[in-house]
Design a protein around this motif. Structure first.
Motif, PDB file in Angstrom:
ATOM      1  N   VAL A   1       0.817  -1.379  -0.096  1.00 10.63           N
ATOM      2  CA  VAL A   1       0.216   0.100   0.217  1.00 10.63           C
ATOM      3  C   VAL A   1       0.854   1.262   0.080  1.00 10.63           C
ATOM      4  CG1 VAL A   1      -1.914  -1.149   1.083  1.00 10.63           C
ATOM      5  CG2 VAL A   1      -0.243   0.113   2.585  1.00 10.63           C
ATOM      6  N   THR A   2       2.005   1.324   0.663  1.00 14.12           N
ATOM      7  CA  THR A   2       2.967   2.296   0.577  1.00 14.12           C
ATOM      8  C   THR A   2       3.389   2.738  -0.801  1.00 14.12           C
ATOM      9  OG1 THR A   2       3.844   1.725   2.796  1.00 14.12           O
ATOM     10  CG2 THR A   2       4.919   3.243   1.665  1.00 14.12           C
ATOM     11  N   GLU A   3       3.729   1.565  -1.571  1.00 17.18           N
ATOM     12  CA  GLU A   3       4.196   1.769  -2.995  1.00 17.18           C
ATOM     13  C   GLU A   3       3.010   2.116  -3.574  1.00 17.18           C
ATOM     14  OE1 GLU A   3       5.837  -1.945  -4.171  1.00 17.18           O
ATOM     15  OE2 GLU A   3       7.126  -2.140  -2.794  1.00 17.18           O
ATOM     16  N   ARG A   4       1.751   1.674  -3.380  1.00 24.97           N
ATOM     17  CA  ARG A   4       0.714   2.296  -4.163  1.00 24.97           C
ATOM     18  C   ARG A   4       0.252   3.822  -3.666  1.00 24.97           C
ATOM     19  NH1 ARG A   4      -5.034  -0.980  -3.842  1.00 24.97           N
ATOM     20  NH2 ARG A   4      -5.347  -0.007  -1.573  1.00 24.97           N
ATOM     21  N   LEU A   5       0.667   4.313  -2.700  1.00 29.66           N
ATOM     22  CA  LEU A   5       0.493   5.639  -2.467  1.00 29.66           C
ATOM     23  C   LEU A   5       1.569   6.653  -3.220  1.00 29.66           C
ATOM     24  CD1 LEU A   5      -0.240   5.180   1.511  1.00 29.66           C
ATOM     25  CD2 LEU A   5      -2.047   6.257  -0.550  1.00 29.66           C
ATOM     26  N   GLY A   6       2.350   5.658  -4.045  1.00 30.11           N
ATOM     27  CA  GLY A   6       3.573   6.767  -4.869  1.00 30.11           C
ATOM     28  C   GLY A   6       4.926   6.465  -4.302  1.00 30.11           C
ATOM     29  N   VAL A   7       5.011   6.042  -2.975  1.00 30.44           N
ATOM     30  CA  VAL A   7       6.441   6.190  -2.490  1.00 30.44           C
ATOM     31  C   VAL A   7       7.254   4.897  -3.358  1.00 30.44           C
ATOM     32  CG1 VAL A   7       7.975   5.265  -0.588  1.00 30.44           C
ATOM     33  CG2 VAL A   7       5.646   6.318  -0.233  1.00 30.44           C
ATOM     34  N   PRO A   8       8.591   5.354  -3.911  1.00 25.11           N
ATOM     35  CA  PRO A   8       9.295   4.543  -4.636  1.00 25.11           C
ATOM     36  C   PRO A   8       9.710   3.313  -4.000  1.00 25.11           C
ATOM     37  CG  PRO A   8      10.074   6.809  -4.769  1.00 25.11           C
ATOM     38  CD  PRO A   8       8.977   6.770  -3.483  1.00 25.11           C
ATOM     39  N   LYS A   9       9.564   2.326  -4.879  1.00 25.10           N
ATOM     40  CA  LYS A   9       9.830   0.834  -4.214  1.00 25.10           C
ATOM     41  C   LYS A   9      10.913   0.693  -3.464  1.00 25.10           C
ATOM     42  CE  LYS A   9       9.576  -4.082  -5.823  1.00 25.10           C
ATOM     43  NZ  LYS A   9       9.295  -4.909  -6.793  1.00 25.10           N
ATOM     44  N   GLU A  10      12.021   1.173  -4.137  1.00 24.44           N
ATOM     45  CA  GLU A  10      13.387   1.044  -3.359  1.00 24.44           C
ATOM     46  C   GLU A  10      13.349   1.602  -1.945  1.00 24.44           C
ATOM     47  OE1 GLU A  10      13.797   0.866  -7.715  1.00 24.44           O
ATOM     48  OE2 GLU A  10      13.190   2.155  -6.425  1.00 24.44           O
ATOM     49  N   TYR A  11      12.703   2.806  -1.967  1.00 26.52           N
ATOM     50  CA  TYR A  11      12.581   3.450  -0.654  1.00 26.52           C
ATOM     51  C   TYR A  11      11.727   2.842   0.365  1.00 26.52           C
ATOM     52  CZ  TYR A  11      11.488   6.947   3.016  1.00 26.52           C
ATOM     53  OH  TYR A  11      11.357   7.448   4.043  1.00 26.52           O
ATOM     54  N   ALA A  12      10.671   2.435  -0.135  1.00 30.06           N
ATOM     55  CA  ALA A  12       9.572   1.909   0.625  1.00 30.06           C
ATOM     56  C   ALA A  12      10.141   0.248   1.228  1.00 30.06           C
ATOM     57  CB  ALA A  12       8.133   1.399  -0.288  1.00 30.06           C
ATOM     58  N   SER A  13      10.926  -0.243   0.226  1.00 28.51           N
ATOM     59  CA  SER A  13      11.291  -1.762   0.893  1.00 28.51           C
ATOM     60  C   SER A  13      12.562  -1.581   1.895  1.00 28.51           C
ATOM     61  CB  SER A  13      12.117  -2.372  -0.602  1.00 28.51           C
ATOM     62  OG  SER A  13      13.448  -1.643  -0.876  1.00 28.51           O
ATOM     63  N   PHE A  14      12.953  -0.184   2.306  1.00 29.94           N
ATOM     64  CA  PHE A  14      13.711  -0.074   3.293  1.00 29.94           C
ATOM     65  C   PHE A  14      12.808   0.482   4.544  1.00 29.94           C
ATOM     66  CE2 PHE A  14      15.479   3.517   5.798  1.00 29.94           C
ATOM     67  CZ  PHE A  14      16.396   3.041   6.572  1.00 29.94           C
ATOM     68  N   ALA A  15      12.047   1.551   4.379  1.00 28.22           N
ATOM     69  CA  ALA A  15      11.380   2.312   5.194  1.00 28.22           C
ATOM     70  C   ALA A  15      10.514   1.239   5.843  1.00 28.22           C
ATOM     71  CB  ALA A  15      10.787   3.604   4.783  1.00 28.22           C
ATOM     72  N   VAL A  16       9.756   0.329   5.051  1.00 23.60           N
ATOM     73  CA  VAL A  16       8.497  -0.374   5.824  1.00 23.60           C
ATOM     74  C   VAL A  16       9.073  -1.399   6.680  1.00 23.60           C
ATOM     75  CG1 VAL A  16       6.644  -1.773   5.121  1.00 23.60           C
ATOM     76  CG2 VAL A  16       6.806   0.284   3.954  1.00 23.60           C
ATOM     77  N   PRO A  17      10.024  -2.282   6.371  1.00 21.85           N
ATOM     78  CA  PRO A  17      10.626  -3.531   7.174  1.00 21.85           C
ATOM     79  C   PRO A  17      11.146  -2.680   8.356  1.00 21.85           C
ATOM     80  CG  PRO A  17      11.128  -3.790   5.059  1.00 21.85           C
ATOM     81  CD  PRO A  17      10.568  -2.315   4.957  1.00 21.85           C
ATOM     82  N   PHE A  18      11.906  -1.566   8.370  1.00 22.46           N
ATOM     83  CA  PHE A  18      12.368  -1.142   9.822  1.00 22.46           C
ATOM     84  C   PHE A  18      11.112  -0.412  10.478  1.00 22.46           C
ATOM     85  CE2 PHE A  18      16.685  -1.252   7.920  1.00 22.46           C
ATOM     86  CZ  PHE A  18      17.526  -1.578   9.036  1.00 22.46           C
ATOM     87  N   GLY A  19      10.173   0.084   9.766  1.00 24.05           N
ATOM     88  CA  GLY A  19       9.164   0.626  10.530  1.00 24.05           C
ATOM     89  C   GLY A  19       8.397  -0.384  11.366  1.00 24.05           C
ATOM     90  N   ALA A  20       8.271  -1.655  10.605  1.00 19.28           N
ATOM     91  CA  ALA A  20       7.450  -2.919  11.230  1.00 19.28           C
ATOM     92  C   ALA A  20       8.069  -3.379  12.451  1.00 19.28           C
ATOM     93  CB  ALA A  20       7.204  -3.978  10.136  1.00 19.28           C
ATOM     94  N   THR A  21       9.470  -3.230  12.589  1.00 14.79           N
ATOM     95  CA  THR A  21      10.228  -3.648  13.656  1.00 14.79           C
ATOM     96  C   THR A  21      10.537  -2.488  14.797  1.00 14.79           C
ATOM     97  OG1 THR A  21      11.931  -3.724  12.688  1.00 14.79           O
ATOM     98  CG2 THR A  21      11.298  -5.710  12.544  1.00 14.79           C
ATOM     99  N   THR A  22      10.379  -1.232  14.596  1.00 17.14           N
ATOM    100  CA  THR A  22      10.679  -0.199  15.338  1.00 17.14           C
ATOM    101  C   THR A  22       9.847   0.830  15.566  1.00 17.14           C
ATOM    102  OG1 THR A  22      11.946   1.036  13.514  1.00 17.14           O
ATOM    103  CG2 THR A  22      13.342  -0.555  14.943  1.00 17.14           C
ATOM    104  N   LYS A  23       8.810   1.039  14.531  1.00 17.74           N
ATOM    105  CA  LYS A  23       7.972   2.158  14.624  1.00 17.74           C
ATOM    106  C   LYS A  23       6.545   1.675  15.287  1.00 17.74           C
ATOM    107  CE  LYS A  23       6.113   6.062  13.327  1.00 17.74           C
ATOM    108  NZ  LYS A  23       6.022   7.194  14.259  1.00 17.74           N
ATOM    109  N   MET A  24       6.266   2.048  16.381  1.00 12.25           N
ATOM    110  CA  MET A  24       5.206   1.619  17.104  1.00 12.25           C
ATOM    111  C   MET A  24       4.469   2.760  17.934  1.00 12.25           C
ATOM    112  SD  MET A  24       5.257  -1.629  16.758  1.00 12.25           S
ATOM    113  CE  MET A  24       6.605  -2.646  15.887  1.00 12.25           C
ATOM    114  N   ASP A  25       3.628   3.758  17.147  1.00 15.43           N
ATOM    115  CA  ASP A  25       3.244   4.696  18.244  1.00 15.43           C
ATOM    116  C   ASP A  25       1.906   4.238  18.879  1.00 15.43           C
ATOM    117  OD1 ASP A  25       4.510   6.450  16.713  1.00 15.43           O
ATOM    118  OD2 ASP A  25       3.166   7.126  15.250  1.00 15.43           O
ATOM    119  N   GLY A  26       1.411   3.192  18.452  1.00 17.31           N
ATOM    120  CA  GLY A  26       0.287   2.771  19.657  1.00 17.31           C
ATOM    121  C   GLY A  26       0.931   1.845  20.659  1.00 17.31           C
ATOM    122  N   CYS A  27       1.508   0.780  20.320  1.00 22.57           N
ATOM    123  CA  CYS A  27       2.212  -0.153  21.191  1.00 22.57           C
ATOM    124  C   CYS A  27       3.357   0.310  22.170  1.00 22.57           C
ATOM    125  CB  CYS A  27       2.761  -1.547  20.774  1.00 22.57           C
ATOM    126  SG  CYS A  27       1.515  -2.329  20.046  1.00 22.57           S
ATOM    127  N   ALA A  28       4.119   1.273  21.594  1.00 25.84           N
ATOM    128  CA  ALA A  28       5.259   1.769  22.352  1.00 25.84           C
ATOM    129  C   ALA A  28       5.239   3.263  22.581  1.00 25.84           C
ATOM    130  CB  ALA A  28       6.275   1.815  21.379  1.00 25.84           C
TER     131      ALA A  28
END
Length: 449
Positions: free
Chosen positions: A295-322
């Protein structure tokens, strides 16, 4: 005079067969139906004391979560490894990475501030009837020493067998940096990693399609096990979590999109909706990660950048839980144990939420993050036991907020750096994602100096 023969009229072309009416049930509607059926079956199992129905719901939910967890260890490893090596295709990758982490921290800071403010206004621990005797220490705890020393594994196998996500991330980061240093010599390994990642994502899509069934089991088990009476005891705290997450999700995020990224916030929610709804059901940021990236790529974020930002976000970016949750939980537990919190303690909550959010590691639940916060504040760890029963219901909204933030930051950074595809963003829709829908040809990403 006889009429001249006329050429035979051409036979009419066969009429096209009528298109078969599509009976496909939208995925979001399947999820909603799963939620409704889960509540219904859970209520029946509890009110009528039907043990076999309760057991069936529990096993169904457990199996869905187990299938998600089955792919998490290799998925995290290969996603992080590939994401780091993909940065070689991005100009000014270091700046992109730095600004991504900066926005992770900024949004976490805002979220924890909202959590503290709501806690101070509502006193969630007052009037619950709970006492210190109702709590018990959790089996899993977190401290700064454990957090720091636990990042480096003692061997290669244990992080994968015991699902220690932070250690898996450490191994993947080391492998990714080493691959970048080796250059062409590492190409066979990187090709294998990319193929393995594609295979895992394909298999995980099959699991994701089972989400409506998993929803019935997970929601039904929560209702059948705890009922509405327990929820009533935690009414203020539960409402605080949902209101806090809603303020971040539907207040802070749209404001940042409109003012910082200068894009239409409604389009963001249209594009990100499949990931948000799956996160609400699965309660796993890592399990939702393939959908979040698409969905991040579908929103216009370049694939090369999304493939970095999303996996790191999935393991460290927790506004709800953290951020929101530990802030409110610390205030709740302090009130139950009659401990006064001062300015220093609130600043410590902010510090832990912004710096220590990686302790949640994208898995179902936020117990480790909460124990890390409590131990830093000097609050009794037995307070965690007060919240364990209600945790599944809280975790749905927390994880939905987490995942929305994980898609938000790449959009903001891309917009600020001038690499966001505005046409793709403007055309984003809430339609379900298929496996091949968002595949785009790879191209270098240029970032304006």
């Amino acid at each position: 005079m006889s009429a001249s023969p006329q050429a035979p009229a051409p036979s009419p072309a066969p009429a096209p067969a009528p298109a078969r009416a599509s009976l496909k049930f939208p995925f979001w509607a399947q999820i909603v139906a799963g939620l409704a059926l889960g509540v219904l079956f859970g209520w029946i199992a509890r009110s009528q004391d039907i043990s076999w129905l309760g057991t069936t719901l529990e096993k169904t939910g457990d199996l869905f979560v187990q299938l998600l967890k089955l792919a998490i260890a290799p998925l995290v490893f290969f996603a992080i490894l590939v994401s780091i090596t993909n940065l070689r295709k991005v100009n000014n990758a270091a700046r992109l990475a730095t600004r991504t982490l900066l926005w992770f921290m900024i949004t976490s800071l805002i979220a924890v501030g909202i959590g503290i403010a709501i806690g101070l206004l509502t006193d969630p621990g007052a009037g619950t009837g709970l006492t210190a005797a109702d709590g018990k220490e959790p089996k899993k705890t977190g401290s700064w020493i454990d957090f720091l020393t636990g990042i480096v594994p003692t061997d290669i196998i244990t992080p994968f067998t015991e699902l220690k996500v932070l250690q898996i991330v450490f191994l993947a980061v080391v492998a990714g940096i080493a691959a970048l240093q080796l250059g062409a010599k590492a190409k066979p390994v990187l090709d294998l990693a990319e193929s393995a990642l594609e295979l895992l994502q394909k298999a995980l899509w099959w699991v994701i399609r089972l989400a409506p069934i998993g929803t019935i089991g997970l929601i039904g088990t929560a209702i059948a096990t705890y009922g509405w009476d327990l929820i009533g005891k935690y009414a203020t705290f539960t409402a605080d979590i949902y209101i806090g997450c809603a303020l971040v999700l539907f207040g802070v995020y749209p404001l940042l999109l409109a003012t910082v990224a200068k894009v239409n916030p409604v389009q963001f929610f249209k594009g990100a909706w499949p990931a948000i709804q799956l996160a609400f059901v699965s309660r796993s940021s890592v399990g939702t990660m393939p959908v979040t990236q698409k969905v991040t790529e579908r929103l216009g974020v370049p694939k090369e950048y999304a493939s970095f930002a999303v996996p790191f976000g999935a393991t460290t970016k927790m506004d709800g839980c953290a951020a929101i949750y530990p802030a409110l939980a610390a205030i709740f537990i302090a009130q139950i144990f009659d401990v006064q919190l001062g300015i220093k303690e609130y600043l410590l909550i902010v510090f832990v939420s912004v710096i220590g959010s990686a302790a949640t590691a994208g898995l179902t639940g936020a117990t480790v993050m909460l124990t890390l916060t409590l131990s830093t504040l000097g609050l009794p760890l037995a307070g965690v036991g007060l919240l364990m029963a209600i945790d599944p219901i809280l975790d749905m909204m927390r994880t939905a907020t987490n995942v929305a933030g994980q898609a938000l930051v790449p959009v903001i950074v891309s917009a600020r750096e001038g690499i966001l595809d505005k046409d793709a963003y403007a055309n984003a829709s809430a339609s379900p994602l298929d496996e091949e829908e968002t595949r785009t040809p790879e191209h270098p990403v240029a970032v304006a100096a």
